[in-house]
Design a protein around this motif. Structure first.
Motif, short mmCIF file in Angstrom:
data_model
loop_
_atom_site.label_atom_id
_atom_site.label_comp_id
_atom_site.label_asym_id
_atom_site.label_seq_id
_atom_site.Cartn_x
_atom_site.Cartn_y
_atom_site.Cartn_z
N GLU A 7 0.82 -1.21 0.00
CA GLU A 7 0.00 0.00 0.00
C GLU A 7 0.85 1.26 0.00
OE1 GLU A 7 -3.39 0.23 -0.34
OE2 GLU A 7 -3.08 -1.89 -0.84
N ASP A 8 2.02 1.18 0.60
CA ASP A 8 2.92 2.34 0.65
C ASP A 8 3.56 2.66 -0.70
OD1 ASP A 8 2.39 2.64 3.34
OD2 ASP A 8 4.20 1.59 4.01
N LEU A 9 3.34 1.79 -1.70
CA LEU A 9 3.91 2.03 -3.03
C LEU A 9 3.11 3.06 -3.83
CD1 LEU A 9 4.78 -1.65 -4.07
CD2 LEU A 9 6.35 0.09 -3.19
N LYS A 10 1.95 3.42 -3.34
CA LYS A 10 1.11 4.41 -4.03
C LYS A 10 1.86 5.74 -4.17
CE LYS A 10 -3.31 2.45 -2.55
NZ LYS A 10 -4.55 2.66 -1.75
N GLY A 11 1.90 6.24 -5.40
CA GLY A 11 2.58 7.49 -5.67
C GLY A 11 4.08 7.38 -5.78
N LYS A 12 4.62 6.17 -5.62
CA LYS A 12 6.07 5.96 -5.63
C LYS A 12 6.57 5.49 -7.00
CE LYS A 12 6.83 6.83 -1.22
NZ LYS A 12 5.47 7.21 -0.77
N LYS A 13 7.86 5.71 -7.22
CA LYS A 13 8.51 5.23 -8.44
C LYS A 13 8.98 3.80 -8.21
CE LYS A 13 10.10 9.87 -9.75
NZ LYS A 13 11.27 10.74 -9.97
N VAL A 14 8.25 2.86 -8.81
CA VAL A 14 8.53 1.43 -8.63
C VAL A 14 9.09 0.89 -9.94
CG1 VAL A 14 7.59 -0.81 -8.00
CG2 VAL A 14 6.62 1.28 -7.00
N SER A 15 10.19 0.17 -9.88
CA SER A 15 10.85 -0.31 -11.09
C SER A 15 10.92 -1.83 -11.16
CB SER A 15 12.26 0.27 -11.19
OG SER A 15 13.09 -0.26 -10.17
#
Length: 262
Positions: free
Chosen positions: A134-142
């Motif tokens: 859930e903390d990945l929202k709005g994050k740059k995930v590769s």
């Protein structure tokens, strides 16, 4: 008479072309060379060492299995996003490099019995505030383009839509993805656990953390063409023999410090 002659000539040309095509496709088998397609940056399964030699767990496994089957082995670096095309076009004879067995891939190619379990983990910097999916929202995930990690992410489209820009950031190799994470240009990386653990061990446990949340369990297998059913049977039998006689356990201990194939 002329018409019959030209028909005969045309038939000979067709036979020649077909024969040449068959010889080209079969040449590797005639000289007993078996070509394996791999991503040569995928540590510790198949990668280049400091002397530029291709080494790794899967490399050792393939060499031994194919030696027992009477083949000489050649490792061919390929564009990982084109791996199934390379196989179907006879440019390689197998995909063997941390290759995940999926139902979607099974529609196109055949798989051996799985030989190693894996899962798709989430890696962040140790200092990151990210604790779960859930903390990945709005994050740059590769992740890597064409990888099973990307396939795993695609199954969570609702979550992906909330990433920065609405999609994961894709790299040609996981090595590039790790470098961007380490530099802080991205916030998190979804990657195969076997690669992640090995990379973190080499780069420093103090720099990274592996979240408890993950994107699913999976298994590694060898990919072959559908028509190579006889080879599939022989390779399965050989891998089973190597498991029983302890060879796979020795190779695993060499690369991971213990047998992770059980």
């Amino acid at each position: 008479m002329k018409k019959s002659y030209f028909k005969f000539l045309y038939l000979l040309i067709c036979i020649f072309i077909l024969s040449f095509s068959f010889i080209s496709c079969s040449s590797n088998k005639e000289n007993n060379t078996f070509i394996i397609g791999l991503d040569d940056t995928f540590v510790p399964m198949g990668f280049r060492d400091e002397k530029n030699n291709i080494v790794g767990f899967d490399v050792d496994l393939a060499k031994e299995a194919l030696y027992r089957l009477g083949f000489k082995v050649e490792f061919q670096p390929i564009d990982w996003s084109m791996k199934e095309t390379e196989l179907s076009n006879y440019n390689i004879d197998a995909i063997w490099n941390g290759y995940t067995l999926t139902k979607e891939r099974e529609k196109k190619i055949s798989f051996t019995k799985p030989y190693l379990k894996n899962k798709q983990v989430i890696i962040t910097l140790k200092s990151s505030s990210i604790k779960n999916k859930e903390d990945l929202k709005g994050k740059k995930v590769s992740t890597q383009n064409g990888s099973s990690s990307l396939d795993a992410l695609e199954k969570h489209r609702n979550l992906l839509n909330n990433f920065y820009s609405g999609n994961p950031i894709l790299f040609d190799t996981f090595n590039e993805a790790f470098m961007d994470l380490e530099s802080g240009r991205t916030d998190a990386l979804v990657v195969d656990e076997v690669l992640a653990r090995y990379y973190i061990q080499k780069r420093g446990f103090e720099k990274f953390k592996v979240l408890n949340d993950n994107f699913g369990n999976e298994e590694y297998s060898v990919g072959l063409r559908k028509e190579d059913s006889n080879l599939l049977k022989k390779l399965n039998n050989t891998l089973e023999e190597m498991k029983k006689d302890g060879t796979i356990s020795k190779i695993s201990t060499k690369w991971f410090g213990k047998d992770i194939t059980k």
